[in-house]
Structures are given as structure tokens and as C-alpha cells.
Design an enzyme around this catalytic site. Structure first.
Site, PDB file in Angstrom:
ATOM      1  N   CYS A 133      -3.241   4.374 -13.551  1.00 15.78           N
ATOM      2  CA  CYS A 133      -3.313   4.407 -15.083  1.00 15.78           C
ATOM      3  C   CYS A 133      -1.773   3.992 -15.563  1.00 15.78           C
ATOM      4  O   CYS A 133      -0.838   3.924 -15.073  1.00 15.78           O
ATOM      5  CB  CYS A 133      -3.075   5.912 -15.682  1.00 15.78           C
ATOM      6  SG  CYS A 133      -4.833   6.772 -15.166  1.00 15.78           S
ATOM      7  N   GLU A 140      -6.857  -8.865   6.792  1.00 18.90           N
ATOM      8  CA  GLU A 140      -6.525  -9.238   5.317  1.00 18.90           C
ATOM      9  C   GLU A 140      -7.553 -10.125   4.689  1.00 18.90           C
ATOM     10  O   GLU A 140      -7.907  -9.833   3.393  1.00 18.90           O
ATOM     11  CB  GLU A 140      -5.140  -9.719   5.471  1.00 18.90           C
ATOM     12  CG  GLU A 140      -4.713 -10.100   4.316  1.00 18.90           C
ATOM     13  CD  GLU A 140      -4.588  -9.134   3.046  1.00 18.90           C
ATOM     14  OE1 GLU A 140      -4.794  -7.925   3.423  1.00 18.90           O
ATOM     15  OE2 GLU A 140      -4.190  -9.368   1.794  1.00 18.90           O
ATOM     16  N   LYS A 180      -9.353  -9.281   1.447  1.00 19.52           N
ATOM     17  CA  LYS A 180      -9.535  -9.972  -0.105  1.00 19.52           C
ATOM     18  C   LYS A 180     -10.854 -10.284  -0.394  1.00 19.52           C
ATOM     19  O   LYS A 180     -11.143 -10.204  -1.797  1.00 19.52           O
ATOM     20  CB  LYS A 180      -8.755 -11.332   0.277  1.00 19.52           C
ATOM     21  CG  LYS A 180      -7.097 -11.253   0.559  1.00 19.52           C
ATOM     22  CD  LYS A 180      -6.317 -10.884  -0.777  1.00 19.52           C
ATOM     23  CE  LYS A 180      -6.430  -9.507  -0.953  1.00 19.52           C
ATOM     24  NZ  LYS A 180      -5.205  -8.804  -0.260  1.00 19.52           N
ATOM     25  N   LYS A 225      -3.949  -1.482  -8.931  1.00 21.17           N
ATOM     26  CA  LYS A 225      -2.913  -1.968  -8.247  1.00 21.17           C
ATOM     27  C   LYS A 225      -1.889  -1.122  -7.712  1.00 21.17           C
ATOM     28  O   LYS A 225      -1.325  -1.330  -6.586  1.00 21.17           O
ATOM     29  CB  LYS A 225      -2.157  -2.931  -9.091  1.00 21.17           C
ATOM     30  CG  LYS A 225      -1.229  -3.750  -8.399  1.00 21.17           C
ATOM     31  CD  LYS A 225      -1.187  -5.382  -8.544  1.00 21.17           C
ATOM     32  CE  LYS A 225      -0.159  -5.930  -7.476  1.00 21.17           C
ATOM     33  NZ  LYS A 225      -1.024  -6.391  -6.172  1.00 21.17           N
ATOM     34  N   HIS A 285     -18.638  -6.587  21.087  1.00 17.15           N
ATOM     35  CA  HIS A 285     -18.841  -4.862  21.142  1.00 17.15           C
ATOM     36  C   HIS A 285     -19.714  -4.431  20.008  1.00 17.15           C
ATOM     37  O   HIS A 285     -19.410  -3.295  19.523  1.00 17.15           O
ATOM     38  CB  HIS A 285     -17.459  -4.207  21.569  1.00 17.15           C
ATOM     39  CG  HIS A 285     -17.112  -4.843  22.876  1.00 17.15           C
ATOM     40  ND1 HIS A 285     -17.538  -4.656  24.032  1.00 17.15           N
ATOM     41  CD2 HIS A 285     -15.776  -5.481  23.074  1.00 17.15           C
ATOM     42  CE1 HIS A 285     -16.817  -4.859  24.968  1.00 17.15           C
ATOM     43  NE2 HIS A 285     -15.899  -5.454  24.354  1.00 17.15           N
ATOM     44  N   ASN A 338      -0.514  10.255 -16.412  1.00 13.16           N
ATOM     45  CA  ASN A 338      -0.967   9.408 -15.038  1.00 13.16           C
ATOM     46  C   ASN A 338      -0.796  10.270 -13.912  1.00 13.16           C
ATOM     47  O   ASN A 338       0.346  11.032 -14.046  1.00 13.16           O
ATOM     48  CB  ASN A 338      -0.218   8.035 -15.179  1.00 13.16           C
ATOM     49  CG  ASN A 338       0.037   7.616 -13.602  1.00 13.16           C
ATOM     50  OD1 ASN A 338      -0.920   7.571 -12.826  1.00 13.16           O
ATOM     51  ND2 ASN A 338       0.777   6.850 -13.432  1.00 13.16           N
ATOM     52  N   GLY A 339      -1.636  10.541 -13.301  1.00 12.06           N
ATOM     53  CA  GLY A 339      -1.315  11.419 -12.089  1.00 12.06           C
ATOM     54  C   GLY A 339      -2.563  12.516 -11.845  1.00 12.06           C
ATOM     55  O   GLY A 339      -3.528  12.242 -12.765  1.00 12.06           O
ATOM     56  N   ARG A 372      -2.997  -1.548 -13.727  1.00 15.34           N
ATOM     57  CA  ARG A 372      -3.056  -0.148 -13.228  1.00 15.34           C
ATOM     58  C   ARG A 372      -4.308   0.482 -13.389  1.00 15.34           C
ATOM     59  O   ARG A 372      -4.363   1.617 -12.993  1.00 15.34           O
ATOM     60  CB  ARG A 372      -1.762   0.767 -13.818  1.00 15.34           C
ATOM     61  CG  ARG A 372      -0.366  -0.277 -13.849  1.00 15.34           C
ATOM     62  CD  ARG A 372       0.582   0.845 -14.618  1.00 15.34           C
ATOM     63  NE  ARG A 372       0.782   2.033 -13.839  1.00 15.34           N
ATOM     64  CZ  ARG A 372       1.405   2.172 -12.668  1.00 15.34           C
ATOM     65  NH1 ARG A 372       2.329   1.304 -12.332  1.00 15.34           N
ATOM     66  NH2 ARG A 372       1.627   3.254 -12.391  1.00 15.34           N
ATOM     67  N   GLU A 424     -12.694  -7.046  -1.823  1.00 13.37           N
ATOM     68  CA  GLU A 424     -12.025  -6.518  -3.130  1.00 13.37           C
ATOM     69  C   GLU A 424     -12.347  -7.438  -4.367  1.00 13.37           C
ATOM     70  O   GLU A 424     -12.688  -6.610  -5.275  1.00 13.37           O
ATOM     71  CB  GLU A 424     -10.466  -6.668  -3.005  1.00 13.37           C
ATOM     72  CG  GLU A 424      -9.614  -5.769  -2.374  1.00 13.37           C
ATOM     73  CD  GLU A 424      -8.195  -6.071  -2.186  1.00 13.37           C
ATOM     74  OE1 GLU A 424      -7.394  -5.337  -2.527  1.00 13.37           O
ATOM     75  OE2 GLU A 424      -7.829  -6.984  -2.020  1.00 13.37           O
ATOM     76  N   TRP A 461      -7.382   4.748 -15.118  1.00 14.25           N
ATOM     77  CA  TRP A 461      -8.095   4.679 -14.109  1.00 14.25           C
ATOM     78  C   TRP A 461      -8.735   5.922 -13.476  1.00 14.25           C
ATOM     79  O   TRP A 461      -8.024   6.963 -13.263  1.00 14.25           O
ATOM     80  CB  TRP A 461      -7.145   4.202 -12.795  1.00 14.25           C
ATOM     81  CG  TRP A 461      -7.863   3.712 -11.417  1.00 14.25           C
ATOM     82  CD1 TRP A 461      -8.487   2.607 -11.177  1.00 14.25           C
ATOM     83  CD2 TRP A 461      -8.124   4.405 -10.365  1.00 14.25           C
ATOM     84  NE1 TRP A 461      -9.221   2.785  -9.895  1.00 14.25           N
ATOM     85  CE2 TRP A 461      -8.962   4.043  -9.272  1.00 14.25           C
ATOM     86  CE3 TRP A 461      -7.699   5.808 -10.116  1.00 14.25           C
ATOM     87  CZ2 TRP A 461      -9.267   4.318  -8.253  1.00 14.25           C
ATOM     88  CZ3 TRP A 461      -8.363   6.463  -8.860  1.00 14.25           C
ATOM     89  CH2 TRP A 461      -8.715   5.733  -7.917  1.00 14.25           C
TER      90      TRP A 461
HETATM   91  C1  G6P Z   1      -3.776  -0.732  -3.853  1.00 16.05           C
HETATM   92  C2  G6P Z   1      -3.750  -2.123  -4.178  1.00 16.05           C
HETATM   93  C3  G6P Z   1      -3.664  -2.999  -2.844  1.00 16.05           C
HETATM   94  C4  G6P Z   1      -2.285  -2.414  -2.085  1.00 16.05           C
HETATM   95  C5  G6P Z   1      -2.354  -1.095  -1.657  1.00 16.05           C
HETATM   96  C6  G6P Z   1      -0.907  -0.593  -1.402  1.00 16.05           C
HETATM   97  O1  G6P Z   1      -5.063  -0.301  -3.113  1.00 16.05           O
HETATM   98  O2  G6P Z   1      -4.976  -2.628  -4.644  1.00 16.05           O
HETATM   99  O3  G6P Z   1      -3.533  -4.250  -3.128  1.00 16.05           O
HETATM  100  O4  G6P Z   1      -2.113  -3.122  -0.869  1.00 16.05           O
HETATM  101  O5  G6P Z   1      -2.731  -0.520  -2.982  1.00 16.05           O
HETATM  102  O6  G6P Z   1      -0.125  -0.535  -2.505  1.00 16.05           O
HETATM  103  P1  G6P Z   1       1.586  -0.801  -2.358  1.00 16.05           P
HETATM  104  O7  G6P Z   1       1.956  -0.995  -3.566  1.00 16.05           O
HETATM  105  O8  G6P Z   1       2.024   0.401  -1.504  1.00 16.05           O
HETATM  106  O9  G6P Z   1       1.600  -1.963  -1.414  1.00 16.05           O
END
Ligand code: G6P
Length: 613
Positions: free
Chosen positions: A2, A486, A490, A608, A509, A100-101, A27, A493, A74
Site C-alpha cells: 500500500c 533467483e 524472476k 515491492k 532426486h 498501510n498495515g 507498493r 514472478e 495491496w
Molecule cells: C517482495 C518483493 C521482492 C523482494 C522481497 C524482499 O516480495 O517483491 O522483490 O525481494 O519482497 O524485500 P526486501 O525489500 O526486504 O528486499
């Protein structure tokens, strides 16, 4: 999680709020809304993005107002729809709020308020909070800020809120606990936002609110900050060094692509002033004060979430390999709830791009309580984690706006490399000649990333070949195992293709059962130490007709015949391969997502900055 923006000043609030919301859309983008005051409070809000809000506003008369609050959501409590969108009114429509929260005790509060006759329109915890403020305000005839303080004393949970009152149109009141809030101080204008990005086009003078603080911003009056018990606080006004172009796309189609292409610069920025290959030193200013505790630590525990957790995994390889200190890597969310055994001989390193991830913050608080030294590796300057930790280092990557993290990942890995090198040197566990080779090599990484970026067209072509897959497997060994995780993250996501990352040897396995001619298998085959083993893994995939995309070291001809597609990256020393091998995987995911018509900067359901548990 948010985004909040609020304004009080001399200009029309609506365009300022909309522009601010666009900057905060990373956000969350389930719904958007604003509240303005023109004798009455007016709320304009809808499900969808800020552009949907603009379309809606174009069909109405937007009241002229020089103060207002805005929100991009969000969803936590209640599905994303028009009714649950913020701002929310109080029952008497005198107040409106953005939040937000999560209010954890919202159901008890709701029941108590319902017994007093309050009727709720939405499913949100936020609406409960504004009704609670209303209850205090009307029962005790309180000013807005006093009612907010009284209400917050009853609240359990996390919040960043801004409230406005029809009866005091030139005032906005904000408060925070565990969710970020920044106050902007302009000429004849005040701003409040979840981060500085909506503020910097107006002013660079900011105050980062601390947990438990309430701010009152009123036209023509000084900023007043108290705690929720009305004790005056003394804010520190900071001048931000953030430029507008840093938060704009700068000619790229998407923020994610811009951020991938910024990496030669951001990796160099993460190293700037921290090493000299010529003189043979590596220094992290943040480590100085606690250098003895760091160098003689019994153990290091690296915590993070999402991509930051993958960086932590690479940190484990780096610190154990180079500095010879035992390392554990933990998901922050698991660490905080499993009664970890900690002592003052432990160093807990929190890795976070935003510096606001709630689970990471809670894990740090626990580590501090148990006496461990806490260190932050953070991107956002002035963020909560940066302020909570005993010490730390910024990665200096500039704002990362694409929801899928790219440049922050390479910045974090660069920082962890510097940390491992610096500790290794202090502990005397690395030969001087190898140390010198390592730092000289680290300095060349930006130009090597630049070279990989020139393969963009080829990677796009490979993306087109595999874009219609439903699943994908990513394999890597050693330093490249976390890169496989990673790469898979990616892809899922942003393109919504199911993908899994595995240590290459673990394929036998389980995942091998999935391999057929429709399964793309991305193999990171750059390791010098286990090259033959990885080659065998590729042969095993090919024997089952899998389509292999191999990331190989330049000039390594023998995989070209075996793999269906190869992407060559420059040779580097093994500890730094993740800084290179991740780049083609970022580009591959980006192009697949674009080719599939996905919104890469705002993938569905993600946000994010995750400021809820
Ligand atoms: C969310 C974002 C990711 C990020 C993760 C941790 O899931 O979409 O891209 O890696 O949070 O966030 P931070 O700000 O703690 O790295």
C-alpha cells in the site's frame, strides 16, 4: 504494501496526489483512491490502478481542494473492489483515512463499535480504525490529532495512517507503527508519503517518522510531532540526495529493463570508495565500530525474504569460502518464530532492498533482544531496517521501482563480497596474492556486466523460443545454486510460468521426472570447480529430451553442441560468478514476460515492499 500520499498547501491537491500515487504504485495496485475537502469530504476511489482512478475522475467534477489524502492498495482485509478501496469515511463522514498495515485486533474493536451503533460498509480493518477515531472525537469533543492518539492507544498491529477532518480542512494528521511514513516540508506546503518518491519533485527536506509518532501538518503552522501519549518529539529534518530522473523510466519500456541495464553503474556504486585493487584494501565504514565483534564472531546469521534471501545464500558461500566464519541463512519469517538460540557472539545480517520488510524487521528485533550484533545491508536510505540495526552498509543502487528485484540483488551480492573480503583479510585467512586477485577481479565486474547486456537481442530470441512453456527448471551448483533459485523466482514472478530452481545434482532426486521435450531447463554451467559434473547433468537432461539453455563461460565450446541454446558470459573468479550469471536470467525472464503480454513492472498479486506478515 500500500502506498500513501497526502498534501496540504496552496495548490490543487488532486494532481499532486495522483502524481504521487503513480510513483508509489509499485507498493500495490489493487485499487486507488483520494479524498479531498470542499466543505464536505469527497472520496473518489475504484478497483484497479491509478490510471483507472484518473479515468473515473475524468467522468466527475473533482472538487477544488488544497489538501487531500491518497492511497494505492495491496489487499489484505477484504478483496480488491471499489468498496474496500481507500480512503474510508467515518460513520458521520466527517473524517477520512488512508492506511498501510494491519490492525490485528480489528474484530474486537469492530464488535465494540457495532455495539455502540456503528455500521460498516467495507470488509477492511481500516474502516474500523476511522470509526474508532470518530468515536473518541465525538464522545469527548476532541481535536482530530487528540482523537487519533486516543484511538491508536487501543490498536494492536501495524499502521501508517493519514487522516483528514472536514471541520479542519487545512490540517492532515499522520502516524506510524512498523509501516513507513515520510514527511516532506516544502515552501507553504507539507506532504506525507510512504516513501520520498512522491515528495522529491516538490522538496528534498524530509523527516522520517519514527515508530509510535504522530505528526500534525497544518497550513501556515510549524510541523508538530508527538508520540501517541502526546509527548513532544524533536524531529530531525534531513536533506535528501534523490534526483527526479532516478525515479523515472528514462527511455526504457519498463523500470525493470532500466534497472537491469543500470547494473554496470549500480555495482560500481556499491563498491565506490570501498576498495582499491591498486593499494590492496577493502573497507566498509559500517563495520569499523564493531570490527572486533564481526571478525571474531562465532557465527553469522543472514536473514532476508524473497530475492534478498537468495543474496543471503550467496553471502553464505562467500563468507564461509573466503572469511571462514560459519554462516546460517534463514528466511526472516521462519527465524522470528522458531526460538533461535542466539548470543552476543553472533552477528545477524539483515538483507533488504526496501529496508521495510516486516518479517525482516521483526527478526532483527528478536536478534537484538537476544544480544546479537545486528547489521543491515539495505538500499533505501533512512529506512526502518537501516535505523533499527546496530550498524550497516547501504548498497547505493538508487530507487528500485520494478517489483521484481534486479539491481538490488547484484548490489547486495557486491556488498556481501566486500564484506567477506574485508573480514577474510582481517582474520588473515586469505593469501595476500589471492586477496589481490579477488579485489582486482571485483573491480572488473561492471564492465563484464556491460558485455553481457550486449547479448540482449540474442536472449530475446531465446525467450521467444521458450515463451509458451508452462514450466521451467533452473539448475546450478555451488555459487550458482542460489542464482538458479533467483532465475526461477524472476520467471514465475513476472511471466507466471511455474519455475523451480534446484542444485543441479539434486535433479536426480525428483525434478528429473518432470523433464520431457516441453521442459526448458536453464543450466548455469560456468563453475570451474564442478564443470564436468554439470556437463553430466546436462547430458542427463538431454537424454530425456529436455531443452537446455546453458549459461556458459566465453570460449567454452564443448557445451555448445550439447545444449540447445548457449549464452556466453565473461570468465571471472568463481566467488563472483553470481554477479554475472544472474544478468542473462533477468533478461530472459523480462523478455518472456513481455512476449507473453504480462505487466512486468506490476505483476499480479505482488508488491515491492511487504510491510505485512
Ligand atoms: C517482495 C518483493 C521482492 C523482494 C522481497 C524482499 O516480495 O517483491 O522483490 O525481494 O519482497 O524485500 P526486501 O525489500 O526486504 O528486499
Amino acid at each position: 504494501m500500500c502506498g500513501i500520499v497526502a498534501y496540504v498547501g496552496k495548490n490543487e491537491a488532486f494532481p499532486i496526489l495522483v502524481q504521487g500515487l503513480k510513483r508509489l504504485e509499485y507498493r500495490g495496485y489493487d485499487s486507488a483512491g483520494v479524498s479531498l475537502v470542499a466543505r464536505d469530504l469527497h472520496v473518489i476511489k475504484c478497483k484497479g490502478k491509478v490510471s483507472d482512478l484518473e479515468e473515473l475522475a475524468a467522468t466527475r467534477t473533482v472538487p477544488s481542494s488544497t489538501s487531500g489524502i491518497g492511497h494505492t492498495r495491496w489487499a489484505t482485509h477484504g478483496p480488491p473492489n471499489d468498496i474496500n478501496a481507500h480512503p474510508h469515511y467515518s460513520g458521520n463522514k466527517r473524517l477520512s483515512i488512508v492506511h498501510n498495515g494491519i490492525i490485528e485486533n480489528y474484530s474486537e474493536l469492530k464488535e465494540a463499535l457495532e455495539n455502540l451503533g456503528h455500521v460498516f460498509l467495507s470488509d477492511t480493518d481500516t474502516e474500523v480504525l476511522v470509526h474508532l477515531i470518530e468515536e473518541f472525537q465525538s464522545k469527548d469533543k476532541l481535536k482530530l490529532e487528540d482523537a487519533v492518539r486516543m484511538a491508536l492507544q487501543k490498536v494492536i498491529g501495524a499502521y501508517a495512517i493519514v487522516v483528514m477532518d472536514r471541520e479542519e480542512p487545512d490540517k492532515i494528521v499522520g502516524a506510524r507503527l512498523s509501516s513507513p511514513l515520510v514527511v516532506g516540508i516544502g515552501e507553504d506546503a507539507y506532504f506525507i508519503a510512504s516513501d520520498a518518491s512522491p515528495i522529491i519533485s516538490h522538496t528534498n527536506k524530509v523527516v522520517f517518522l519514527n515508530d509510535g509518532e504522530v505528526v500534525v501538518l497544518e497550513k501556515g503552522k510549524d510541523v508538530v510531532i508527538t508520540n501517541i501519549h502526546n509527548e513532544l518529539q524533536h524531529p530531525k529534518i534531513e536533506e535528501l540526495d534523490l534526483k527526479l530522473e532516478e525515479i523515472e523510466k528514462g527511455g526504457f519500456d519498463h523500470f525493470m529493463l532500466k534497472e537491469i541495464f543500470q547494473q554496470p553503474m549500480t555495482v560500481a556504486d556499491a563498491m565506490r570508495g570501498r576498495l582499491s585493487a591498486k593499494e590492496g584494501w577493502v573497507v566498509l565504514g559500517g563495520m569499523k565500530e564493531f570490527i572486533n565483534r564481526i571478525v571474531h564472531a562465532d557465527r553469522m546469521i543472514l536473514i532476508g525474504c524473497g530475492t534478498s534471501w537468495h543474496s543471503a545464500l550467496i553471502g553464505e558461500y562467500l563468507i564461509e569460502d573466503l572469511a571462514r566464519i560459519p554462516v546460517e541463512v534463514e528466511y526472516a519469517s521462519e527465524f522470528r518464530y522458531r526460538k533461535p538460540v542466539l548470543s552476543h557472539k553472533d552477528v545477524v545480517i539483515a538483507i533488504s532492498q526496501s529496508g521495510e520488510t516486516l518479517d525482516t524487521m521483526a527478526a532483527l528485533e528478536l536478534a537484538k533482544k537476544e544480544g546479537a550484533l545486528t547489521y543491515g545491508i539495505v538500499n533505501v536510505v533512512g529506512s526502518s531496517i537501516a535505523r533499527l540495526t546496530d550498524s550497516g552498509s547501504y548498497i547505493h543502487c538508487g530507487p528500485e521501482i520494478g517489483v521484481a528485484s534486479t539491481k538490488a540483488f547484484t548490489g547486495q551480492v557486491t556488498l556481501l563480497s566486500l564484506m567477506a573480503l574485508s573480514i577474510a583479510k582481517r582474520r588473515g585467512v586469505v593469501a595476500e596474492s589471492y586477496f589481490r586477485r579477488l579485489i582486482s577481479e571485483l573491480e572488473t565486474i561492471p564492465e563484464k556486466i556491460e558485455k553481457i547486456l550486449s547479448l540482449d537481442e540474442k536472449i530475446k530470441w531465446i525467450a521467444n523460443e521458450i515463451k509458451d512453456s508452462n514450466n521451467a527448471l533452473y539448475l546450478g551448483r555451488g555459487y550458482n545454486f542460489p542464482v538458479a533459485l533467483e532465475g526461477a523466482l524472476k520467471l514465475k514472478e513476472i511471466s507466471y510460468i511455474h519455475a523451480e530452481g534446484y542444485p543441479a545434482a539434486e535433479m536426480k532426486h525428483g525434478p528429473i521426472a518432470l523433464i520431457d521435450e516441453n521442459m526448458p531447463v536453464v543450466v548455469i554451467a560456468t563453475n570451474q570447480s564442478a564443470f564436468e559434473k554439470i556437463k553430466s547433468n546436462i547430458q542427463e537432461v538431454k537424454a530425456r529430451k529436455g531443452r537446455v539453455i546453458a549459461i556458459v563461460t566465453e570460449g567454452h565450446e564443448d557445451l555448445k553442441e550439447l545444449a540447445d541454446y548457449t549464452i556466453e558470459i565473461p570468465l571471472t573468479l568463481e566467488p563472483f560468478t553470481p554477479l554475472l550469471s544472474v544478468v542473462p536470467l533477468q533478461l530472459l525472464s523480462y523478455h518472456i514476460a513481455v512476449l507473453r503480454g504480462c505487466n512486468v513492472d506490476q505483476p499480479r498479486n505482488l508488491a515491492k515492499s511487504v510491510t505485512v506478515e
